[in-house]
Design a protein around this motif. Structure first.
Motif, mmCIF file in Angstrom:
data_model
loop_
_atom_site.group_PDB
_atom_site.id
_atom_site.type_symbol
_atom_site.label_atom_id
_atom_site.label_comp_id
_atom_site.label_asym_id
_atom_site.label_seq_id
_atom_site.Cartn_x
_atom_site.Cartn_y
_atom_site.Cartn_z
ATOM 1 N N PHE A 220 0.815 -1.214 0.000
ATOM 2 C CA PHE A 220 0.000 0.000 0.000
ATOM 3 C C PHE A 220 0.854 1.272 0.000
ATOM 4 O O PHE A 220 0.418 2.328 0.446
ATOM 5 N N LYS A 221 2.066 1.165 -0.506
ATOM 6 C CA LYS A 221 2.884 2.351 -0.694
ATOM 7 C C LYS A 221 2.390 3.067 -1.951
ATOM 8 O O LYS A 221 2.241 2.445 -3.002
ATOM 9 N N PRO A 222 2.097 4.378 -1.860
ATOM 10 C CA PRO A 222 1.527 5.097 -3.008
ATOM 11 C C PRO A 222 2.582 5.541 -4.015
ATOM 12 O O PRO A 222 3.700 5.899 -3.645
ATOM 13 N N LYS A 223 2.200 5.511 -5.277
ATOM 14 C CA LYS A 223 3.079 5.989 -6.347
ATOM 15 C C LYS A 223 2.235 6.724 -7.386
ATOM 16 O O LYS A 223 1.230 6.192 -7.861
ATOM 17 N N LEU A 224 2.633 7.933 -7.715
ATOM 18 C CA LEU A 224 1.915 8.704 -8.726
ATOM 19 C C LEU A 224 2.174 8.100 -10.097
ATOM 20 O O LEU A 224 3.303 7.735 -10.435
ATOM 21 N N SER A 225 1.125 8.034 -10.902
ATOM 22 C CA SER A 225 1.232 7.463 -12.245
ATOM 23 C C SER A 225 0.647 8.428 -13.264
ATOM 24 O O SER A 225 0.094 9.464 -12.905
ATOM 25 N N ASP A 226 0.787 8.082 -14.529
ATOM 26 C CA ASP A 226 0.174 8.822 -15.637
ATOM 27 C C ASP A 226 0.716 10.246 -15.740
ATOM 28 O O ASP A 226 0.115 11.206 -15.249
ATOM 29 N N PHE A 227 1.859 10.380 -16.404
ATOM 30 C CA PHE A 227 2.514 11.666 -16.576
ATOM 31 C C PHE A 227 2.256 12.270 -17.955
ATOM 32 O O PHE A 227 2.993 13.141 -18.402
ATOM 33 N N GLY A 228 1.219 11.821 -18.614
ATOM 34 C CA GLY A 228 0.941 12.302 -19.962
ATOM 35 C C GLY A 228 0.612 13.778 -20.042
ATOM 36 O O GLY A 228 0.801 14.408 -21.083
ATOM 37 N N LEU A 229 0.097 14.358 -18.944
ATOM 38 C CA LEU A 229 -0.258 15.776 -18.954
ATOM 39 C C LEU A 229 0.766 16.642 -18.228
ATOM 40 O O LEU A 229 0.590 17.856 -18.125
ATOM 41 N N ALA A 230 1.836 16.038 -17.700
ATOM 42 C CA ALA A 230 2.848 16.791 -16.948
ATOM 43 C C ALA A 230 3.527 17.823 -17.848
ATOM 44 O O ALA A 230 3.663 17.634 -19.057
ATOM 45 N N ARG A 231 3.945 18.921 -17.239
ATOM 46 C CA ARG A 231 4.636 19.985 -17.970
ATOM 47 C C ARG A 231 5.790 20.520 -17.135
ATOM 48 O O ARG A 231 5.753 20.513 -15.909
#
Length: 388
Positions: A220-231
């Motif tokens: 249950f360690k969190p990880k941010l995903s989906d960087f398609g909109l990152a700038r």
């Protein structure tokens, strides 16, 4: 979602062509060094593109056939997610050197009929090829193939077996997420955002923070995903980045929606929304609720943290097993993140510290983190993506 133009390889042959080291063009209309570069005496920070060139060899280049075999021909039974980009499948890949046990992975396959996907695919390869933090999902490799059938774009990530924060907050098929787990998950997510905002040579604005993009590993360690909109964030004397307005309704900061001006404080607003989702167990927008309760931020305004009615917003699935003082701290933090004046919102390092305090307060509360309301009740017995 505004559509993006596809960058096609005009020189592709009819044979399958696997591309290594993909190049992201027109990132923030930068052209490499044009955007936000200052000519003053201080050296300009390198761009994501420049940093990526140093690290691109760390990513594995898969063939399309390898990923087809890894997913049993992209079997629908192995599909674990779907979005505007395309579908995500659970797969198993062999080590690159052929030695050792197969590794479970998540494989995201671009929907070839979606116009926005190609640019987002390129952005993910470059951003995730550069970032390195325990609270950001790890990109293992990619596949870029052009042949007579068209193009294939895929991404291969570490597999996150416990799904997303969204699943555990809102799905009735999963057990309710305990109070301490919620705090630890959102604290880890904050650590990831703090790294993006200030832990690298270049600032990264995530732009799509929401509960469905916080994935959970086996512990249950969190990880941010989906960087398609990152700038990339603004550099030099610039105060913001101007972009087309994209994101998820209910999470996007109002000043960004109105002007297209993007800053790290835009992420702070989205973080505040998710904080209230953590507290309430409710989605930012839920059309299935009564009209007055459909928009989460409008509903919680009726029960401020300092009022006697505050506990009315708390998720009933918690069964009163939480620290009420810590919950009020989290609510006040959420309110500060949702300040209409973006400059008055806290920074991510400040958020990390306040969440750490809430965790410590919950631990000190009563061992099992029960609220005072639950304790008094017990004593008495003895004598609840729309795209812009």
């Amino acid at each position: 979602m505004k559509c993006f133009h596809l960058f096609k390889d005009k020189s592709k042959s009819k044979k399958e062509k696997a591309t290594s080291a993909p190049q992201l063009r027109d990132q923030n209309n930068s052209g490499g060094s044009a955007l936000s570069r200052t000519t003053k005496s201080l050296p300009s920070p390198r761009s994501i593109q420049e940093l990526y060139k140093e690290k691109e060899q760390g990513l594995r280049v898969f063939t399309f056939q390898e990923l087809r075999e890894a997913t049993n021909g992209f079997n629908r039974l192995l599909k674990i997610g779907e979005g505007g980009f395309g579908s995500v499948y659970k797969g198993t890949v062999k080590p690159e050197n052929g030695q050792g046990d197969p590794q479970p992975v998540a494989i995201k396959k671009l929907n070839k009929h979606g116009l926005q996907g190609h640019k987002q695919w390129l952005a993910e390869v470059q951003f995730l090829g550069v970032v390195n933090h325990p609270n950001l999902v790890k990109l293992l490799g990619y596949c870029s193939v052009d042949d007579e059938r068209g193009y294939q774009r895929l991404l291969v990530y570490e597999y996150m077996p416990n799904k997303s924060l969204e699943d555990h907050l809102f799905s009735r098929t999963l057990p309710a997420m305990p109070w301490m787990t919620r705090l630890e998950v959102i604290h880890g997510a904050a650590e990831g955002l703090a790294y993006l905002h200030g832990g690298m040579e270049v600032q990264v604005i995530y732009r799509d923070f929401k509960s469905s993009n916080v994935l959970l590993d086996k512990n249950f360690k969190p990880k941010l995903s989906d960087f398609g909109l990152a700038r990339e964030g603004p550099t030099g004397d610039r105060t913001h980045v101007s972009t087309a307005v994209v994101g998820t309704y209910g999470y996007a900061a109002p000043e960004y929606v109105e002007t297209g001006h993007l800053t790290s404080q835009s992420d702070m607003w989205s973080f505040g929304v998710v904080l209230f989702e953590i507290l309430t167990g409710r989605r930012s927008l839920d059309r299935n609720r009564p009209t007055a309760e459909q928009k989460l931020l409008d509903w919680v305004k009726q029960y401020p943290a300092d009022s006697n009615r505050f506990t009315m917003i708390m998720d009933p699935r918690l069964r009163n097993e939480y620290s009420i003082s810590a919950a009020k701290k989290v609510a006040k933090l959420a309110e500060s993140c949702l300040n209409k004046n973006a400059k008055e919102r806290p920074t991510m390092p400040q958020v990390v510290e306040r969440l750490k305090e809430a965790i410590e307060e919950s631990k000190m509360g009563n061992g099992n983190a029960k609220s005072s309301q639950a304790r008094s009740s017990s004593a008495g017995k003895k004598g609840s993506r729309v795209v812009i």
